[in-house]
Design an enzyme around this catalytic site. Structure first.
Site, PDB file in Angstrom:
ATOM      1  N   HIS A  16       0.916  -1.259   0.248  1.00 44.98           N
ATOM      2  CA  HIS A  16       0.139  -0.392   0.033  1.00 44.98           C
ATOM      3  C   HIS A  16       0.931   1.090  -0.039  1.00 44.98           C
ATOM      4  O   HIS A  16       2.078   1.244   0.660  1.00 44.98           O
ATOM      5  CB  HIS A  16      -0.303   0.115   1.276  1.00 44.98           C
TER       6      HIS A  16
ATOM      7  N   HIS B   5       0.808   5.589   0.698  1.00 45.28           N
ATOM      8  CA  HIS B   5      -0.183   6.475   1.415  1.00 45.28           C
ATOM      9  C   HIS B   5       0.072   7.804   0.855  1.00 45.28           C
ATOM     10  O   HIS B   5       1.459   7.376   0.818  1.00 45.28           O
ATOM     11  CB  HIS B   5       0.969   6.568   2.994  1.00 45.28           C
TER      12      HIS B   5
END
Length: 129
Positions: free
Chosen positions: A93, A95
């Protein structure tokens, strides 16, 4: 066992969705460090960013790049910061962080927003595409 992000992709857990296509999903972090803190993930569960094949890796960053202008328009800030840490959830992931100073990138702090506030923020970001 499926990661929490895979459960979000599979609609087993709700999220405040920002954008989605066949391969990627962007949604608000429920434990944000800044208003509008957005997570961008591949739908395919892979733990480590450097284990992504080249196509998925570049696609993920291009998808994140497509989110940043709407995020910056919705949450006025100096920059949209990008961080890939990969320790908390075993699913790649990115951010995306609205930043006005380096202090805004402090992952040791967590902000609290109600579900209604998160829904309003997600809608505001989506309206800026």
């Amino acid at each position: 066992m499926a990661s929490i992000f895979s459960k979000i992709v599979n609609l087993e857990i709700p999220c405040h969705k920002i954008a989605e296509n066949d391969n990627f999903l962007a949604f608000l972090d429920v434990f944000p460090i800044a208003p509008g803190h957005t997570l961008v993930i591949p739908k395919k569960e892979i733990d480590y960013v450097f284990d992504l094949d080249d196509e998925l890796y570049t696609g993920l960053f291009l998808f994140a790049k497509s989110i940043a202008p709407a995020l910056q328009k919705a949450i006025p800030c100096l920059r949209i910061g990008v961080s890939v840490i990969g320790l908390e959830v075993p699913h790649v992931h990115i951010h995306l962080l609205p930043l006005n100073s380096m202090a805004d990138a402090d992952f040791g702090k967590k902000l609290k927003f109600s579900q209604e506030e998160l829904a309003e923020t997600a809608a505001k970001i989506r309206s800026c595409f």
